[in-house]
Scaffold this active site. Structure first.
Site, PDB file in Angstrom:
ATOM      1  N   GLU A 152      -1.283  -8.328   8.988  1.00 50.86           N
ATOM      2  CA  GLU A 152      -1.384  -7.156   9.631  1.00 50.86           C
ATOM      3  C   GLU A 152      -2.320  -7.338  10.942  1.00 50.86           C
ATOM      4  O   GLU A 152      -1.868  -7.095  11.905  1.00 50.86           O
ATOM      5  CB  GLU A 152      -1.508  -5.907   9.248  1.00 50.86           C
ATOM      6  CG  GLU A 152      -1.493  -4.632  10.050  1.00 50.86           C
ATOM      7  CD  GLU A 152      -1.874  -3.342   9.113  1.00 50.86           C
ATOM      8  OE1 GLU A 152      -1.411  -2.174   9.594  1.00 50.86           O
ATOM      9  OE2 GLU A 152      -2.324  -3.493   8.079  1.00 50.86           O
ATOM     10  N   GLU A 167       2.569   3.079   1.919  1.00 45.93           N
ATOM     11  CA  GLU A 167       3.366   3.232   3.148  1.00 45.93           C
ATOM     12  C   GLU A 167       4.643   2.652   3.107  1.00 45.93           C
ATOM     13  O   GLU A 167       5.535   3.607   2.806  1.00 45.93           O
ATOM     14  CB  GLU A 167       2.393   2.324   4.477  1.00 45.93           C
ATOM     15  CG  GLU A 167       2.790   2.837   5.712  1.00 45.93           C
ATOM     16  CD  GLU A 167       1.955   2.313   6.751  1.00 45.93           C
ATOM     17  OE1 GLU A 167       2.477   2.440   7.896  1.00 45.93           O
ATOM     18  OE2 GLU A 167       0.813   1.997   6.293  1.00 45.93           O
ATOM     19  N   ARG A 202       0.778  -1.181   0.088  1.00 45.98           N
ATOM     20  CA  ARG A 202       0.048   0.038  -0.062  1.00 45.98           C
ATOM     21  C   ARG A 202       0.893   1.089  -0.069  1.00 45.98           C
ATOM     22  O   ARG A 202       2.048   1.112   0.045  1.00 45.98           O
ATOM     23  CB  ARG A 202      -1.053  -0.179   1.177  1.00 45.98           C
ATOM     24  CG  ARG A 202      -0.242   0.241   2.475  1.00 45.98           C
ATOM     25  CD  ARG A 202      -1.284  -0.144   3.819  1.00 45.98           C
ATOM     26  NE  ARG A 202      -0.694  -0.046   5.003  1.00 45.98           N
ATOM     27  CZ  ARG A 202      -1.019  -0.553   6.205  1.00 45.98           C
ATOM     28  NH1 ARG A 202      -2.225  -1.648   6.017  1.00 45.98           N
ATOM     29  NH2 ARG A 202      -0.656  -0.565   7.320  1.00 45.98           N
TER      30      ARG A 202
END
Length: 919
Positions: A775, A489, A487
């Protein structure tokens, strides 16, 4: 008969008084094999000893180093003579001052504990690059009139220069770095196998350069050097806020110098300067880490990086001035193409998308093989999962477009793979062409760490968990330890790295990887000692993210150096990071004050702990919340205790006394503030704080009085049992949970947690088809729906920290802080009837360790290997009768034999052993 007798006598004498029956292998310099980029004045040298004999150890060594391979007296720069030492790793060079760009040859021989001497080993080499930064002759060059990337337009620049060489080249090295990504080529061929160079560092303080052997790429006469320049981590759209302004600089640039030595003894330099030319009209129209790459093959320049190319329409670059004192050689492993995968399935989704399943959530990109009409556009998008109905799911990528676009030039079979981006994905969708397995190859990209650990057991779900842990590490160890690879990030979150560091050191050799990253941590650490939540610190104060008051995250400055010291025995790394370690503890001490209780704590806390929801079978259970002030106080104590250990290791006696006093004061304050007389954790402001993580941290960090520890452990188990053998911990509690259970005699409960298949558990994602660590415990829920797309990575290694317990307890391979780097270690597996066998191995700094056990009919068979020049303390749990190699156990073969509550315990020297014992 006489000849046979004489031969036997000679053999006996040879082995008794002559050359030892050992072999020296794996000679390394700075943990690298024959490196060409050493920039240290005293590089560290290591070797391994192998022998089929038992109880072999080194008692002395001799190293010799020369500038020629024959080690004649004129070329000898160091002869250590006989050094009495049993250490065979990380011995510093202590000879004549090294010279830059010089090749050094070295050998070692050892004396063993049986009064024998080896021959000198085979020759190994190292080569220096630049020992000082004032040796750079090249000029920084930049394309003129650069425009910052906007939307889908961020073209890669192309630079080139033609040059002539007067004679046959016998030696050549290229030293290269850049602002932004670079890819260098010589005479039409890519230089080196490195990818995403120059890597990611605290650029304004540390910028890596790479060294390449280009001897065989050059020729007498005309040559050409070319380079692509991309956005990369330097100027690209990086960080959570997707900044429009550049993080570091508005200019991309290149610094390159090529040293050439001729057969006639002469030499010269080819450097970047104002004579180079560039164009922005190349085929790479867009390149961004999050968004991908757009490549138009109709814009390619044929033979642009060959000497015959006409660059008269290209523009002149401009020279620029930057501080070269920030330039450092590359310490960590190179980012490379490590392996390749083919899709296991090609299909159409219910919505009609053409999709390929790579069979594994991976990091890297697709190599596309295609043919078609000129101007045809092929678009590839990437996703980690399919949704509940089997459709392509990309919501969890947030704003990352993760798209690869290729425009065909229409010239037969075309092969394309991107240069300056990477993706996290299992599935690809493709538009613009038909798709079959022959069209695509998955290129797996990560830092080229040497695999060190293996684990296998009788439970296939646990084996898949181990695979998921390793793939999670591969996907997120791309020059820095990132939190996720897919993503918008992909940052070096310190908490994630801290909790996973120990597991990572079992799976792979991460000594160089973390040594490099820790230098960036120290460079980005604030003057007050606080540690940014991500390293490199690209957030840099944005949105309040600069605060160093992040317990469990900032503690990375202490925990990871100590973990690396335990794993690799590198005292020099501990010494170089000591100021950073001390800075973090002192920051907390000053901020917290004489109450010794952490207050007004920010940061993630026990990130993503269990919260009941309507779908969970545990929806009636309380959540796993832990007060952040409690966490901050616990980690303040823990980092202080590790700093004491580091100070003792470095013989800093005054600081040992200072921080011992501090630790005891924190411990007293902690108990007064948080613990009642029965060992229970008190509520805070009327809210319960007796979470699993709260008990785990108190017990793991040795914060409770001894008489209360068993009670607290029982409360922890009570909570676990009340949840039907489920955990409720987040990022900070999870790594220690099973270790605490084992420490206090509840290994059976730890096994119940490990083998739990329903949410929340380690095996729940495995039952849902995961091929990496998630996650969240419920990234995909039991009904097939997803957690919130704003925070739901399917490749996030933090919860993979259970791997540490799997290696250290299930397999039983554990370090000894008193003799780090596995000089002495423990073989102490704790078998369970829930598994019938376990096989594990570890390539340690001293050699290969093995621990494998099998249970049959109340008999446990333990096979172990202890490398030469090491010893191990072996524990056989609950042993009644013991056999060694099929014969009755002979105590004379071992030392310090004793029977304890843990079982039969004894010390063993090197060798292969097979124990069988009933229980």
């Amino acid at each position: 008969m006489i000849r046979l007798f004489l031969a036997s006598v000679i053999f006996l004498l040879f082995n008794t008084f002559g050359v030892a029956q050992v072999k020296l292998i794996a000679l390394t310099c700075e943990n690298k094999t024959n490196p060409i980029d050493i920039s240290y004045a005293q590089p560290k040298l290591s070797w391994k000893i192998i022998s089929k004999e038992r109880n072999i150890s080194q008692v002395a060594y001799q190293i010799r180093v020369a500038t020629t391979p024959n080690f004649n007296s004129n070329s000898l720069v160091w002869d250590s003579k006989k050094v009495t030492s049993n250490i065979s790793i990380l011995q510093p060079y202590k000879g004549e001052p090294l010279k830059s760009q010089q090749q050094y040859y070295w050998q070692v021989k050892v004396w063993d504990n049986k009064n024998r001497t080896t021959n000198f080993s085979e020759t190994a080499t190292w080569e220096t690059s630049f020992l000082t930064t004032n040796e750079w002759k090249a000029k920084w060059i930049e394309p003129t009139m650069q425009v910052l990337p906007v939307d889908d337009k961020s073209p890669a620049y192309m630079l080139r220069k033609t040059f002539s060489l007067e004679n046959k080249v016998v030696f050549a090295r290229a030293y290269v770095t850049s602002h932004g990504f670079y890819e260098l080529s010589l005479n039409g061929n890519k230089v080196g196998t490195e990818l995403l160079t120059p890597g990611w560092t605290a650029f304004q303080k540390r910028l890596q350069y790479q060294t390449y052997d280009v001897t065989n790429m050059l020729k007498s006469g005309d040559n050409a050097v070319g380079a692509f320049l991309g956005e990369g981590w330097y100027r690209g759209s990086v960080a959570l806020l997707r900044l429009k302004k550049p993080i570091h600089s508005s200019k991309l640039g290149l610094l390159c110098q090529i040293y050439v030595k001729y057969a006639n003894g002469k030499s010269e330099w080819i450097i970047t300067d104002g004579s180079w030319k560039y164009t922005t009209n190349g085929p790479i129209i867009m390149n961004q880490i999050y968004d991908g790459e757009t490549y138009d093959a109709t814009r390619e320049f044929t033979n642009w990086n060959n000497a015959q190319f006409n660059d008269s329409n290209w523009k002149n670059v401009q020279e620029a001035n930057y501080d070269n004192s920030v330039l450092v050689t590359q310490d960590g492993p190179k980012v490379q193409n490590i392996q390749e995968l083919k899709p296991i399935k090609v299909f159409r989704t219910p919505k009609g998308l053409l999709v390929a399943d790579m069979g594994q959530n991976m990091v890297g990109w697709i190599r596309l093989r295609v043919s078609g009409k000129r101007g045809t556009i092929v678009t590839i998008r990437h996703a980690e999962v399919l949704d509940q109905k089997g459709n392509f799911y990309t919501d969890n990528l947030r704003r990352a477009k993760a798209t690869m676009t290729y425009t065909l030039k229409g010239d037969g079979i075309e092969v394309y793979e991107p240069k300056f981006t990477f993706f996290g994905f299992r599935y690809i969708s493709i538009e613009g062409m038909d798709l079959n397995a022959d069209n695509i190859t998955g290129v797996v990209v990560h830092s080229n760490m040497k695999p060190t650990g293996t684990f296998e057991c009788s439970n296939p779900l646990v084996n898949q968990l181990q695979s998921n842990i390793q793939w999670g590490q591969k996907g997120n160890f791309v020059d820095v330890p990132t939190d996720c690879p897919q993503r918008d990030e992909r940052l070096g979150w310190t908490g994630d790295a801290q909790v996973f560091a120990r597991t990572s050191a079992f799976n792979y050799d991460v000594s160089g990887f973390f040594a490099k990253w820790l230098k960036d941590l120290a460079a980005d650490q604030k003057k007050d000692g606080s540690v940014p939540p991500v390293i490199p610190d690209v957030l840099n104060g944005l949105n309040g993210n600069t605060t160093g008051n992040n317990p469990g995250w900032g503690d990375v400055a202490v925990i990871v150096p100590w973990t690396m010291y335990l794993s690799y025995g590198d005292k020099q790394l501990l010494e170089s990071q000591y100021a950073s370690m001390k800075g973090w503890v002192d920051y907390n001490s000053k901020k917290i004050g004489e109450t010794y209780i952490s207050k007004q704590v920010l940061g993630p806390g026990d990130w993503l702990y269990y919260i009941p929801d309507s779908i969970s079978k545990l929806s009636g259970a309380k959540d796993g919340f832990t007060d952040k002030g409690y966490i901050g106080t616990a980690f303040f104590a823990y980092s202080t205790s590790l700093l004491i250990d580091a100070a003792a290791t470095l013989n800093k006696k005054e600081e040992v006394a200072k921080y011992t006093d501090l630790f005891e004061k924190i411990k007293v304050a902690f108990n007064n503030q948080y613990i009642d007389a029965e060992g229970r954790i008190k509520p805070i402001n009327g809210k319960p704080n007796d979470s699993q993580t709260a008990y785990v941290l108190a017990l793991m960090f040795n914060l409770l009085p001894q008489q209360l520890q068993p009670k607290a452990a029982a409360y922890l188990v009570e909570d676990i049992k009340s949840r039907g053998n489920h955990l409720s911990t987040g990022f900070l509690g999870t790594p220690y949970l099973c270790h605490v259970l084992t420490k206090y005699g509840y290994t059976d409960v730890a096994y119940d947690l490990l083998l739990q298949k329903t949410y929340p558990s380690w095996l729940f994602p495995v039952t849902m088809g995961a091929t990496t660590i998630w996650e969240r415990w419920d990234g995909q829920k039991p009904d097939g729906t997803f957690q919130t797309p704003s925070m739901n990575s399917f490749n996030h290694y933090a919860y993979g920290a259970i791997g540490d317990w799997i290696y250290a307890v299930v397999a039983g391979i554990e370090t000894d802080p008193g003799q780090p780097g596995y000089k002495h270690f423990y073989i102490q597996p704790q078998p369970t009837n829930q598994l019938s066998y376990v096989k594990s191995s570890l390539v340690s700094p001293y050699g290969d360790i093995k621990s494998a056990w099998e249970i049959k009919n109340k008999t446990i068979r333990l096979e172990t290997t202890i490398p030469a020049n090491t010893t191990a303390t072996i524990t056989l749990p609950k042993a009644i009768t013991v056999k060694l190699d099929g014969k009755p156990f002979n105590k004379a073969n071992f030392k310090n034999i004793k029977t304890t509550e843990k079982g039969l315990v004894f010390d063993a020297g090197s060798g292969n052993y097979v124990f069988e014992y009933t229980y």
